[in-house]
Design an enzyme around this catalytic site. Structure first.
Site: not given
Ligand code: FPP
Ligand code: MG
Length: 362
Positions: A71, A110, A115, A119, A124, A186, A212, A251, A255-256
């Site tokens: 996004k 990255f 992640d 996970d 994605r 996490d 995180k 936010f 997401d959750d």
């Molecule tokens: C989605 O963002 C991402 C998150 C809600 C954060 C989750 C946390 C991590 C991925 C941290 C992982 C940490 C490590 C150290 C690997 P978004 O919905 O804005 O994604 P988009 O860019 O795809 O739109």
């Molecule tokens: Mg995760």
């Protein structure tokens, strides 16, 4: 599973959303055109040895697959915040703010590649996760390091002569460590790996999401723009941080919720929080409401029937309604915080960020 539909009913909301669209699509187009320029620059600059051709081709694929398809909220926010902070910014600096926004998108890519491995995710951004691609697998670890280190190549190329260069660089390093620390929490909320809700408290939840998600998704983009605008005062940065950490928490709650209740067609990803035994906002709320019988057996297992039972229970416990209340309450709280803490910073910068994410469906 769908959350009860919510329509933007008032004309004010509608007008607002139309305005949001027209100004932001121009900003988005400006932002988007910078990406190919950066990738081509990376290929010809620094990585130009003929003997590295194969690596360069791979690197290009890694970037094109993983960086530009989200996004772009974070990247666009750097650009937008900079515009809010500087009166009549010149073309060169607008371009630089866009580049800095892309550095945040590189950073995001990255983290997401990493992640998704941790996970066990499948999709994605509407595509297969990078590590699940044919011919990628664990090479994705090298690729995410490629992505991370690219940030510093770009920063050096465009910013090394600026007085705020070190601030930018340090902020990326600091934010990486914050995010990694949050990820550690996490991943370790159930230390034994077995069903154990001891640490599934709201306090723990707030700690996880602050580290995180909130630092890198909210504080980082705005602080970068502030440094570019040569705002270095620690009090001002601290106040902005307080607002943005609250926004980042909101936010991650979204997401959750979306992980469980949204349409994967919209979010581009299939949720795994229940299977992965995650300390998600939903499970924390459910634990506060359910009885002993309802606590039992279904969480944290890779079994679609059990996952469905957990989702049914969430609905039975009224979590979709609770979530709506949380969204509205968060909006109100955020507007109050912005009023209280923005000081010399333009309120509009924060309000626009909040409006970009409020009631998001993806
Ligand atoms: C989605 O963002 C991402 C998150 C809600 C954060 C989750 C946390 C991590 C991925 C941290 C992982 C940490 C490590 C150290 C690997 P978004 O919905 O804005 O994604 P988009 O860019 O795809 O739109
Ligand atoms: Mg995760």
């Amino acid at each position: 599973y769908h959350a009860p539909g919510r329509l933007l009913t008032t004309t004010g909301d509608q007008r607002h959303s139309i305005e949001r669209k027209t100004s932001s699509s121009r900003d988005q187009a400006y932002f988007d055109q910078i990406f190919p320029e950066l990738v081509n620059g990376l290929l010809t600059n620094g990585l130009h040895y003929a003997e590295l051709q194969e690596a360069n081709q791979w690197f290009k694929k890694v970037c094109e697959y993983n960086v530009p398809c989200g996004k772009k909220i974070r990247g666009l926010t750097v650009q937008h915040s900079y515009k809010c902070l500087v009166n009549k910014p010149n073309q060169d600096n607008l371009h630089l703010a866009g580049i800095l926004g892309w550095c945040v998108e590189w950073f995001q890519s990255f983290l997401l590649v990493a992640d998704d491995i941790m996970d066990n995710s499948i999709t994605r951004r509407g595509k297969s996760c990078w590590y699940r691609r044919e011919g990628v697998g664990l090479k994705a670890i090298n690729d995410l390091l490629y992505l991370e280190n690219t940030i510093y190549v770009i920063l050096k190329k465009y910013f090394s002569t600026k007085p705020y260069y070190v601030d930018l660089m340090e902020l990326f390093h600091e934010t990486a460590l914050q995010t990694i620390t949050g990820q550690c929490l996490d991943l370790n909320t159930t230390p034994s790996g077995r069903l154990d809700f001891t640490y599934f408290t709201l306090d723990r939840y707030h700690t996880i999401v602050k580290w995180k998600t909130a630092y890198y998704s909210f504080c980082l983009p705005v602080a970068l723009a502030m440094y570019m605008a040569e705002i270095t005062d620690t009090k001002t940065h601290g106040n902005a941080r307080e607002i943005l950490l609250r926004m980042g928490t909101y936010f991650q709650v979204q997401d959750d919720y979306l992980d469980c209740f949204s349409d994967p067609e919209l979010t581009g990803k299939i949720g795994t929080d229940i299977e992965d035994n995650k300390c998600s906002w939903l499970v924390v709320q459910a634990l506060a409401k359910c009885n002993d019988e309802q606590r039992k057996d279904n969480y944290g297992q890779n079994d679609s029937a059990k996952v469905s039972k957990v989702k049914d229970l969430y609905i039975e416990l009224g979590l979709p309604d609770l979530y709506q209340q949380y969204e509205d309450e968060s909006y109100k709280q955020l507007m109050e915080l912005i009023d209280k803490l923005s000081g010399s910073l333009p309120k509009e910068m924060f309000v626009a960020y909040m409006n970009r994410i409020f009631r998001r469906q993806r």
